[in-house]
Design a protein around this motif. Structure first.
Motif, PDB file in Angstrom:
ATOM      1  N   ARG A 132      44.963  59.115  41.079  1.00  0.00           N
ATOM      2  CA  ARG A 132      45.513  58.025  40.280  1.00  0.00           C
ATOM      3  C   ARG A 132      44.380  57.142  39.768  1.00  0.00           C
ATOM      4  NH1 ARG A 132      50.513  53.809  41.438  1.00  0.00           N
ATOM      5  NH2 ARG A 132      50.048  52.437  39.667  1.00  0.00           N
ATOM      6  N   THR A 133      44.512  56.708  38.533  1.00  0.00           N
ATOM      7  CA  THR A 133      43.455  55.906  37.937  1.00  0.00           C
ATOM      8  C   THR A 133      43.331  54.558  38.626  1.00  0.00           C
ATOM      9  OG1 THR A 133      42.468  55.245  35.827  1.00  0.00           O
ATOM     10  CG2 THR A 133      44.799  54.719  36.138  1.00  0.00           C
ATOM     11  N   THR A 134      42.231  53.886  38.369  1.00  0.00           N
ATOM     12  CA  THR A 134      41.987  52.585  38.965  1.00  0.00           C
ATOM     13  C   THR A 134      42.944  51.525  38.419  1.00  0.00           C
ATOM     14  OG1 THR A 134      40.365  50.793  39.121  1.00  0.00           O
ATOM     15  CG2 THR A 134      40.155  52.259  37.242  1.00  0.00           C
ATOM     16  N   VAL A 135      43.311  50.588  39.255  1.00  0.00           N
ATOM     17  CA  VAL A 135      44.197  49.500  38.839  1.00  0.00           C
ATOM     18  C   VAL A 135      43.523  48.645  37.773  1.00  0.00           C
ATOM     19  CG1 VAL A 135      43.429  47.862  40.617  1.00  0.00           C
ATOM     20  CG2 VAL A 135      45.760  47.699  39.711  1.00  0.00           C
ATOM     21  N   GLU A 151      44.608  50.153  34.558  1.00  0.00           N
ATOM     22  CA  GLU A 151      46.019  49.844  34.317  1.00  0.00           C
ATOM     23  C   GLU A 151      46.201  48.390  33.878  1.00  0.00           C
ATOM     24  OE1 GLU A 151      47.728  50.860  38.061  1.00  0.00           O
ATOM     25  OE2 GLU A 151      47.765  53.023  37.644  1.00  0.00           O
ATOM     26  N   ASP A 152      45.513  47.473  34.560  1.00  0.00           N
ATOM     27  CA  ASP A 152      45.614  46.053  34.202  1.00  0.00           C
ATOM     28  C   ASP A 152      45.046  45.794  32.809  1.00  0.00           C
ATOM     29  OD1 ASP A 152      46.783  45.469  36.620  1.00  0.00           O
ATOM     30  OD2 ASP A 152      44.954  44.660  37.551  1.00  0.00           O
ATOM     31  N   THR A 204      35.288  48.768  35.825  1.00  0.00           N
ATOM     32  CA  THR A 204      35.626  49.780  36.829  1.00  0.00           C
ATOM     33  C   THR A 204      34.506  49.866  37.857  1.00  0.00           C
ATOM     34  OG1 THR A 204      36.956  51.064  35.266  1.00  0.00           O
ATOM     35  CG2 THR A 204      36.184  52.204  37.233  1.00  0.00           C
TER      36      THR A 204
END
Length: 418
Positions: A58-61, A64-65, A306
């Protein structure tokens, strides 16, 4: 007209249909159709390069943010310039310049709908009557498919498994002529899992310079390396020969569905501008589509913020998967892996059909494997290597182990009786 029936003057483009059948998607669709619906075991997807569905990938939050912030800002509900919005291009130029001996300008960067559109643009720009392009074998079949659509002649040079899948530069020299416009390399390698050394990339640049051709460097897996060779961008050698770098956020951030990539001119000597290539790239993008503006708007935030531990976690998982795959393949007599993967998300393995009963080639192997074991593996013919297989290793380790176990059972069941 017969029996009063109207004869229509239109029909489908047969060349397009033929080209699409040769893509990874075309082969995977064929295999998925061959799955046994009565097999209640989960299908193990070892054929495609999309790990985003797996929790470990899953990609980093932070990414997503960044998307959420870009959407809620209401700044990116508009059309974007055809080359991409300036903040996105500037952040990509800064991101890529970290690894280069010179600094890229935002004007060197063009945003695309994933790396696939970047491929489309470059092959469209280079296509002219009589032109040819040199492609690696094995390679990524989308290049062949797009070349067919643009009537660009393809000539293949081999990658050498005994030399870590390096480019056969003697073959490149034998293939190139006055109509050759470019050669393509994929580094880190798809489908081979190799990573080119600084020395080998320098030799590629010198060869390109000798024949007056540009290098298209597909670096969609940039920095996904876990072996002895660090990732070196081909643009490092842009002063020797002009380089077009293709890349995207799809693989390193595990978000292929976000569809945002780039095409970058690494051309400190201005050769691409003088030859009209830069204006042609802009012209091609003028008659094409753009990545969603809000995705472009999010790029600076997640490129800059990131954390390294996100990347390290993904690399460690794939490194462990490469070790697991390499070791398990040794337990299957009819399959050999000549080169342990050191980058990207794949391993290329060779089939020994002489040890199998009733299986004629790699496609038949994969079709029967899908039906009998619910494991999907890409046949080597899809990437230009008949009777080889490409195995995706970027999945959950438990699923990879399960899939490799099923492949072993399948091979034992189909082994020739002594």
């Amino acid at each position: 007209m017969e029996n009063g029936a109207k004869i229509w003057s239109f029909k489908g483009n047969e060349e397009l249909q033929s080209a699409s059948e040769k893509t990874v998607r075309g082969f995977l669709n064929l295999l998925m159709e061959n799955l046994n619906k009565d097999d209640h075991r989960p299908t193990v997807p070892l054929g495609h390069g999309d790990p985003s569905a797996f929790p470990s990938f899953r990609t980093t939050v932070i990414a997503e943010d960044a998307i959420v912030d870009a959407l809620r800002s209401a700044k990116y509900n508009c059309y974007a310039p055809t080359v991409g919005i300036l903040p996105g291009r500037r952040s990509i130029a800064d991101y890529l310049s970290r690894d280069l001996p010179y600094t890229l300008s935002p004007d060197d960067v063009y945003l695309t709908i994933g790396c696939t559109q970047a491929i489309e643009v470059m092959l469209t720009v280079l296509a002219r009557p009589g032109a040819n392009i040199l492609l690696p074998r094995p390679g990524f079949p989308y290049y062949e498919a797009r070349a067919a659509c643009t009537h660009l002649e393809v000539r293949h040079f081999d990658l050498l498994p005994e030399n870590g899948w390096e480019v056969d530069l003697q073959a490149v020299e034998a293939l190139a002529d006055h109509n050759t416009v470019a050669m393509v390399i994929i580094n880190p390698g798809n489908p081979c899992g190799n990573v080119y050394s600084h020395q080998h990339l320098n030799k590629i640049a010198e060869t390109a310079r000798k024949f007056g051709i540009l290098v298209i460097s597909d670096e969609v897996y940039n920095h996904i390396t876990f072996g002895s060779n660090p990732f070196v961008p081909m643009g490092t050698f842009g002063s020797i020969a002009p380089v077009i770098t293709l890349g995207s956020i799809s693989k390193r951030w595990s978000v292929p569905g976000w569809r945002c990539g780039w095409l970058v001119t690494n051309d400190p000597n201005g050769t691409l501008r003088k030859s009209g290539i830069v204006e042609c790239i802009k012209g091609c993008l003028d008659v094409s589509s753009d990545p969603p503006t809000f995705i472009q708007g999010a790029i600076p935030q997640f490129l800059e913020n990131t954390k390294e531990d996100f990347f390290s976690k993904i690399i460690n998982i794939i490194r462990e998967a490469a070790d697991l795959c390499y070791d398990r393949i040794k337990e299957i007599p009819c399959i050999t892996c000549p080169y342990k993967p050191e980058g990207s998300m794949y391993a290329m393995v060779k089939l020994n059909l002489c040890l199998l009963e009733g299986i004629g080639d790699d496609l038949e192997f994969c079709l029967k494997l899908a039906k009998e074991e619910s494991v999907v593996v890409l046949p080597g013919m899809a990437v230009g290597m008949k009777n080889w297989l490409r195995i995706t290793i970027a999945i959950e380790l438990s699923s990879l182990e399960d899939g490799l176990g099923r492949i072993k059972a399948f091979c034992q069941r189909h082994a020739k009786k002594e």
